[in-house]
Structures are given as C-alpha cells and as structure tokens.
Scaffold this motif. Sequence first.
Motif, short mmCIF file in Angstrom:
data_model
loop_
_atom_site.label_atom_id
_atom_site.label_comp_id
_atom_site.label_asym_id
_atom_site.label_seq_id
_atom_site.Cartn_x
_atom_site.Cartn_y
_atom_site.Cartn_z
N LEU A 105 40.89 41.06 48.01
CA LEU A 105 41.90 42.33 48.42
C LEU A 105 41.27 43.40 48.62
O LEU A 105 41.74 44.09 49.44
CB LEU A 105 42.83 42.22 47.08
CG LEU A 105 44.02 43.28 47.04
CD1 LEU A 105 44.89 43.00 48.18
CD2 LEU A 105 44.59 43.52 45.67
N PRO A 113 43.78 40.49 52.18
CA PRO A 113 44.93 40.12 51.32
C PRO A 113 45.54 38.85 51.33
O PRO A 113 46.02 38.17 50.42
CB PRO A 113 46.20 41.41 51.84
CG PRO A 113 45.87 41.84 52.89
CD PRO A 113 44.25 41.59 53.26
N THR A 157 45.80 36.33 48.18
CA THR A 157 46.94 35.58 47.62
C THR A 157 46.59 34.20 47.62
O THR A 157 46.98 33.41 46.64
CB THR A 157 48.14 35.86 48.67
OG1 THR A 157 48.06 37.40 48.72
CG2 THR A 157 49.34 35.35 48.35
N GLU A 163 52.49 37.70 45.40
CA GLU A 163 51.56 38.38 46.37
C GLU A 163 50.57 39.06 45.66
O GLU A 163 50.65 39.50 44.51
CB GLU A 163 52.47 39.47 47.05
CG GLU A 163 51.39 39.98 48.06
CD GLU A 163 52.16 41.32 48.83
OE1 GLU A 163 51.64 41.97 49.59
OE2 GLU A 163 53.36 41.48 48.29
N THR A 205 48.78 41.67 44.85
CA THR A 205 48.29 43.26 44.90
C THR A 205 47.71 43.32 43.74
O THR A 205 47.42 42.39 42.99
CB THR A 205 49.95 43.84 44.64
OG1 THR A 205 50.21 43.26 43.28
CG2 THR A 205 51.01 43.56 45.47
#
Length: 486
Positions: free
Chosen positions: A383, A388, A392, A408, A410
């Motif tokens: 990430l 990203p 994920t 997701e 984050t």
Amino acid sequence: MKNIIKIFMALALMVSTTGCEDYLETSSSDEISADLMYTDVSGAQFVLSGIYRDMRDATSNTGGGVLTTLRHCTSVYGDEMATVRIGNSFNYWCDHDYNYDLINTTSSVPQLNWNYFYKLIANCNSILENIEAANGEQITKDHISGQALAIRAYSYFWLVRMFAPPIDTELGVPLYETVDISGAPRSTVGEVYTKVIEDFNTAIGLLEGYERPDKHYINKEVVQGMLAYTYLTHEEWALAANMANQARQNYPLMNREEFRSGQNNENLPEWMWVIKQQEDQRQNWSTLLKFWGTYGGIDNNYKTWSPRFFISANLASKIEPTDVRHQFYDYKEQILEINDTDTIFFTATDKFWESYREEDYMMGDVSWMRGAEMYLIEAEGLLRSGDPSGATTVLNELQITREATPTEATLQNILLERSKELYGEGYSYFDLIRNDLPVIRTAPQRAYTGMPAHDWSWIQQIPIDEITTNPFINEIDQNPIEGSYK
C-alpha cells in the motif's frame, strides 16, 4: 588480554554491566579462554546455545530485562489491552509500562533492557570474532555465524526502537562489533539501521540451506521476517513487502481449528519462530499462556497475584462474532474492581490457551513470529509503495482465512487488522510510534489517560551507569524526559 567465557551448567552466558566493564565475566574456576573455547566449532555452538537460552529466559522483573517480558510489556501501551485491580492487588508485570513511567533513569528498567541486549550482542561478537579460526566445516561455521549475526542485528533493532525516536538524524545507540565493549559514542538512528539491515542480509546468505533442529532456532526465513519488519519500521516499503512475501511462503495461515487450539504448539504450520518450554526451562508466570487473562490467569486460586491484562472491550467489539479470532468471554466476578466502589466486567480471551487447563496450565510453546505477521507487513508495504490493489489482495487473503469480512486495504484497515491479529504479541508500542499515533484509551480501563504522539515519554533514557562508565557518552547525550521529538 584474552577474552574469557564463563561456562555455566545451564548453558547460560552471564554478563556484567555496560560501559568500561567486560561483558564476559573473568573470575571463575569454571572459565576457559577463548582460544580453547573456539578450538572446534562445537565450542561456538555451545556459546550459541547459551545465547538462545538467554533469549528464552524469563523473569518477574517489572517491565523488562528479558525478551519474553518485553514482548508482553510492549503490548500494553495502547488501547488493545486493559489492566485491572483484583482485591488489594494490582498487576505488577508491565503495570508501569501501561502508565508510561519506566523511561527515566530513576527506574531500573532502562538499565535492565540495555544490559540484556548488549550482553546478547557481546556474546554474538565473541562467536563472530573467533569462529573462523576454529576447526570444522565451513558450512557449519556459516550457519553458526548467520544465527549470531541475526541475533546481534535483532538486539540492535530492539535497542534503537526503545532508546531513540524513529528519526534517522537523532542519536541512537552505540554500535560494537567486538567483544571489547569499553565504550563507544551513540551512533545515529540511521547508522544503526544501516548496520542492522547489513547484518540481516549477510545472515540470510550464510543460512542458505540450514536445516534447523526445531523452530526455536533461527533459519533463513526467520531472518527474512526480521528484516521485513525492520524495513517496514524504517519506511522502506517495497523492500518490506518483498521480504515478507519471501519469508511466509512455507508458513500457511492457520485454519479455524488451528487458531483456536490455544496457540501453544510449535507444530502449528503458521509458526515461524518459537520459544519452546520444557521442564528444566519453564517460563512459569512470565509465559503468555498465563499472562493474558486466560483461564489460568483468572483462576480464583491466583486472584491476588497473577497478572491481569485483558483484551480491551473496544478492540474485542471490532472483531466480528463469525471471525475465527472472536473467542472472548466476560469475566464478571466481584474481585474485578476499578476502585473501591465500582465493579466492572472485563473481556477475557482464549487466544493463548494453556496446554492443560486443569493440570499444567503454564506449559506450552510460544510463537515469536508467524505467517500472519508477514501478510500484514506485505500488505502495508504494498500500500505505502503505491500498489493498493496488491495490498488488498494480500489483506483479503488473511481476512478470508480468518472468516472476516474482506475490506479495502487502507492504512486504517491494515492497522486495525494488525491489532485484531497480533494483540498481546508485542507490537502495539512499536506500531504506535512508527505511525506517529497517540494513545487514546477507551473504557473500561483502569486508567483513561493517553499519550500524545512524538512525546519523549515513549523513549527510554540512557541508563545512568552507561553515562558514568562510557567515556564517549555524557549527560549532554541523554534523551530528554519530556517534550516532543518532532
């Protein structure tokens, strides 16, 4: 003067304090000189065995002094764990860590931690200085040297995180590559990380093909895991992701039954590095199996003096009931009191479960590294390095195996997943520091106070004995006791 190594029947290598004093003691009829100790590679293996013994040693000292205790105490700084008073007794293991009052020189803990890791370093240096002259096959020398380098680097990794803020230009800790630890200046944090990473990479090469006797020993994949975490902490994101991916390949995630087995057996396939317990080397009250509010930890027979840390209600509430990791229960007896009048319920966990609840409740192996940690390092590294989608995919693989709802990737979700997966395993303190996060505690807790990010109270002071005896360090080099380092 010849280096002298004191041999104990327990295979432990004892050391003195830092500064101008020698770490390897020199006054016993049981001593033998280094040139005799290292005549053959079996002598180096004997010293290495003593180092491993020191690494799995246990103590009742509050807050530190050995690695087993430190892995408990670095779990209580944030909001993942809650501590309570039982009757007239408060928890004494890690209680001061919980309240952020162990950092200064009036406490014995910085000295205990400093001495502990520098004795490991000195004994590793003893091997590295002498092993090449010993008789024996080169491959055996390489495998011993690789383990010694890894332990030395791992020790410096702990020291630089405890005694310095995560800023490369700040003062770190002294670096030594010989047994002669007669004093050195504080290297910068950046210089320490450079040396740690160099040692880990060298160790990986030396341990190629090493088949360890059991998971207690450090092999190539364990060093890759150590290096992945080091890269993550030093914000070398892509390198962290790549190294974590390599490290985890032979350690598949535990299924529901394995995760809920109590996590006390080195044969669990996800476990990478293990502290084994055996009858003559029991950790007793220091073991995770006793520490974290499990059945043995709340047995009425031990209500007045057993450690009592429980998973915080806040964290427990974020783990879905269908999640493999959701195995909590409320402990509702009257002995759990916040003060003289208020009784409160706490959430116990079966994450660490005694091997034999009715009988030998403090025995069982303890994991110090497992595959799930590598998934989380890889996801965060991907990430932060600009991938990203890849992050994920990796995060979801862990979540689906744990039967949790995929999310997701984050940063907030990854850090939450780290808390769900790794609470109680020694990561909370360092995750907060490296992510510039404050401590915000939620009820129920014995103390509701928090800690702002970047506060010097996160960082331990240099022990006064080191300032007194090391000619290269004086009071002007001391860490502040208050204020912000950013």
